[in-house]
Design a protein around this motif. Structure first.
Motif, short mmCIF file in Angstrom:
data_model
loop_
_atom_site.label_atom_id
_atom_site.label_comp_id
_atom_site.label_asym_id
_atom_site.label_seq_id
_atom_site.Cartn_x
_atom_site.Cartn_y
_atom_site.Cartn_z
N TYR A 45 0.85 -1.19 0.00
CA TYR A 45 0.00 0.00 0.00
C TYR A 45 0.88 1.24 0.00
O TYR A 45 1.87 1.32 0.73
CB TYR A 45 -0.98 0.00 1.17
CG TYR A 45 -0.43 0.40 2.52
CD1 TYR A 45 -0.51 1.72 2.96
CD2 TYR A 45 0.12 -0.55 3.38
CE1 TYR A 45 -0.04 2.08 4.21
CE2 TYR A 45 0.59 -0.19 4.63
CZ TYR A 45 0.52 1.12 5.04
OH TYR A 45 0.99 1.49 6.27
N GLY A 46 0.54 2.17 -0.87
CA GLY A 46 1.34 3.38 -1.00
C GLY A 46 0.83 4.51 -0.12
O GLY A 46 -0.32 4.52 0.31
N VAL A 79 -2.59 9.14 5.35
CA VAL A 79 -2.64 8.08 4.35
C VAL A 79 -1.87 6.85 4.84
O VAL A 79 -2.33 5.71 4.73
CB VAL A 79 -2.07 8.58 3.00
CG1 VAL A 79 -2.06 7.47 1.96
CG2 VAL A 79 -2.89 9.77 2.50
N HIS A 80 -0.69 7.09 5.40
CA HIS A 80 0.11 6.01 5.98
C HIS A 80 -0.62 5.39 7.17
O HIS A 80 -0.78 4.15 7.26
CB HIS A 80 1.46 6.58 6.41
CG HIS A 80 2.29 5.66 7.25
ND1 HIS A 80 3.26 6.13 8.12
CD2 HIS A 80 2.30 4.30 7.38
CE1 HIS A 80 3.82 5.10 8.74
NE2 HIS A 80 3.26 3.98 8.31
N ILE A 134 0.00 -6.39 4.97
CA ILE A 134 0.31 -5.63 3.76
C ILE A 134 1.50 -4.72 4.06
O ILE A 134 1.76 -4.39 5.22
CB ILE A 134 -0.90 -4.80 3.26
CG1 ILE A 134 -1.39 -3.84 4.35
CG2 ILE A 134 -2.03 -5.73 2.81
CD1 ILE A 134 -2.55 -2.94 3.90
N VAL A 135 2.23 -4.33 3.02
CA VAL A 135 3.52 -3.66 3.20
C VAL A 135 3.42 -2.19 2.82
O VAL A 135 2.92 -1.85 1.72
CB VAL A 135 4.60 -4.34 2.34
CG1 VAL A 135 5.95 -3.63 2.54
CG2 VAL A 135 4.71 -5.82 2.70
N HIS A 136 3.90 -1.32 3.68
CA HIS A 136 3.87 0.12 3.43
C HIS A 136 5.00 0.53 2.49
O HIS A 136 6.16 0.19 2.71
CB HIS A 136 4.00 0.88 4.75
CG HIS A 136 4.04 2.37 4.59
ND1 HIS A 136 4.89 3.17 5.33
CD2 HIS A 136 3.35 3.21 3.77
CE1 HIS A 136 4.71 4.43 4.98
NE2 HIS A 136 3.78 4.48 4.04
N VAL A 137 4.65 1.31 1.46
CA VAL A 137 5.64 1.87 0.54
C VAL A 137 5.45 3.39 0.51
O VAL A 137 4.53 3.89 -0.13
CB VAL A 137 5.49 1.30 -0.88
CG1 VAL A 137 6.54 1.90 -1.81
CG2 VAL A 137 5.60 -0.22 -0.86
N PRO A 138 6.29 4.14 1.22
CA PRO A 138 6.14 5.60 1.24
C PRO A 138 6.75 6.25 0.00
O PRO A 138 7.77 5.81 -0.50
CB PRO A 138 6.89 6.01 2.50
CG PRO A 138 7.94 4.95 2.68
CD PRO A 138 7.34 3.68 2.14
N GLN A 186 -0.46 -1.73 -4.95
CA GLN A 186 -1.78 -2.25 -5.28
C GLN A 186 -2.94 -1.49 -4.64
O GLN A 186 -4.07 -1.58 -5.11
CB GLN A 186 -1.88 -3.74 -4.91
CG GLN A 186 -1.02 -4.66 -5.74
CD GLN A 186 0.45 -4.58 -5.37
OE1 GLN A 186 0.80 -4.60 -4.19
NE2 GLN A 186 1.31 -4.49 -6.38
N LEU A 187 -2.68 -0.76 -3.57
CA LEU A 187 -3.78 -0.06 -2.91
C LEU A 187 -3.25 1.13 -2.13
O LEU A 187 -2.04 1.24 -1.87
CB LEU A 187 -4.56 -0.99 -1.97
CG LEU A 187 -3.82 -1.51 -0.73
CD1 LEU A 187 -4.74 -1.50 0.49
CD2 LEU A 187 -3.30 -2.91 -0.98
#
Length: 324
Positions: free
Chosen positions: A155-156, A164-165, A179-183, A200-201
């Protein structure tokens, strides 16, 4: 000879006159409205809308002063170093007056100690969006897919520490999904990668993604507000979608340095509150995905204190750090 009653009455009249004088002479020079973000974003747009209208109302220039850094913490710190005379104001938001108190460990700004509420302006929701290639059509299907594919969904966010994070971390906490956080450095590149399927989300701010949703480049599953969002009433809330106790909104208002005279605060509140009832101002807020959030100064202060405690509880429970 004047009686005690007469003396008290005279003192009261003098106090009223002093307050009226302080309000009537404000502002005596240009006012800075400090924004803890670079030009172009939602907070900056709101600040410029507000500055132009306050300038007309008071007959004095209100100038937007962008001071980005640490999710607005540096701007808030700078305001506390200025005179407490209402000529330097802060565009406060969920980061400066709630989230930063928990996450920005090196900040010297204490919202309760260093600032006073002036007026709320508006609020906006986040929106759960997925890349069109992801085979899910609802929040329930997303949860099921994530549980069947632990650690495989990314998830971005526009950056660590924002709503958002933290909405993504709250989703993990409430549903148990992995799910994995991508900043990213801003919403723009994140949305681009989301449309391409690199992530993806996302629980993106409504205005950043709604254009892509309406253009068919992203699929919206839900909004994160407690009730259906008036600008997108067709979308269910996360709570309606089966995720309990899931409410994430962004909000913004104006604060001043502690010690600012009450008549000045009252004059500013009256001016801003009046704007919230104007159709053109409401339309300008709607253009950036926001709706007015009118309330009194005391209630606004209580609201911000409640937000700080709520986010402290979420961050603690989810064990969020800025090193994610």
């Amino acid at each position: 000879m004047p009686t005690r009653r007469h003396l008290i009455g005279a003192a009261g009249l003098m106090a009223v006159a002093a307050r009226a004088s302080a309000q009537g002479s404000y502002p005596t020079r240009p006012v800075r409205l400090v924004v803890g973000a670079p030009p172009g974003g939602g907070n900056d747009i709101v600040a410029r809308l507000l500055a132009e209208r306050l300038g007309r109302h008071f007959g004095q220039n209100f100038v937007v002063d962008n001071r980005p850094g640490a999710s607005g913490a540096r701007a808030a710190e700078w305001v506390t170093q200025q005179p407490a005379d209402g000529h330097v104001l802060l565009l406060a938001n969920v980061a400066t007056h709630a989230i930063n108190a928990v996450l920005v460990k090196d900040s010297t700004f204490d919202a309760d100690r260093d600032s006073v509420p002036v007026a709320p302006i508006g609020t906006s929701t986040n929106i759960l969006v997925v890349t069109p290639s992801l085979p899910v059509q609802s929040v329930a299907e997303l949860i099921a897919y994530a549980r069947a594919n632990p650690g495989k969904l990314n998830y971005g966010s526009a950056g660590s520490g924002g709503s958002v994070h933290l909405a993504g971390e709250l989703f993990k906490l409430r549903t148990g999904v992995d799910i994995v956080h991508v900043p990213y450095r801003g919403a723009g590149p994140m949305v681009t990668d989301l449309m391409a399927g690199t992530v993806q989300l996302a629980f993106d701010n409504y205005p950043s993604s709604i254009g892509a949703v309406r253009g068919g480049a992203l699929r919206a599953l839900a909004v994160t507000s407690g009730e259906r969002w008036p600008l997108a009433p067709e979308l269910p809330t996360m709570i309606e979608s089966g995720v309990p106790d899931f409410t994430v909104t962004t909000w913004f208002g104006v604060t001043a340095r502690s010690g600012t005279p009450d008549p000045i605060l009252a004059a500013l509140w009256s001016a801003i509150d009046g704007m919230l009832a104007q159709a053109d101002f409401q339309q300008a807020l709607a253009a950036i995905g926001a709706v007015p959030m009118p309330m009194g100064r005391v209630d606004f202060g209580r609201f911000m204190t409640g937000e700080q405690q709520r986010w402290r509880d979420i961050v603690t429970a989810a064990r969020v750090t800025l090193n994610d």
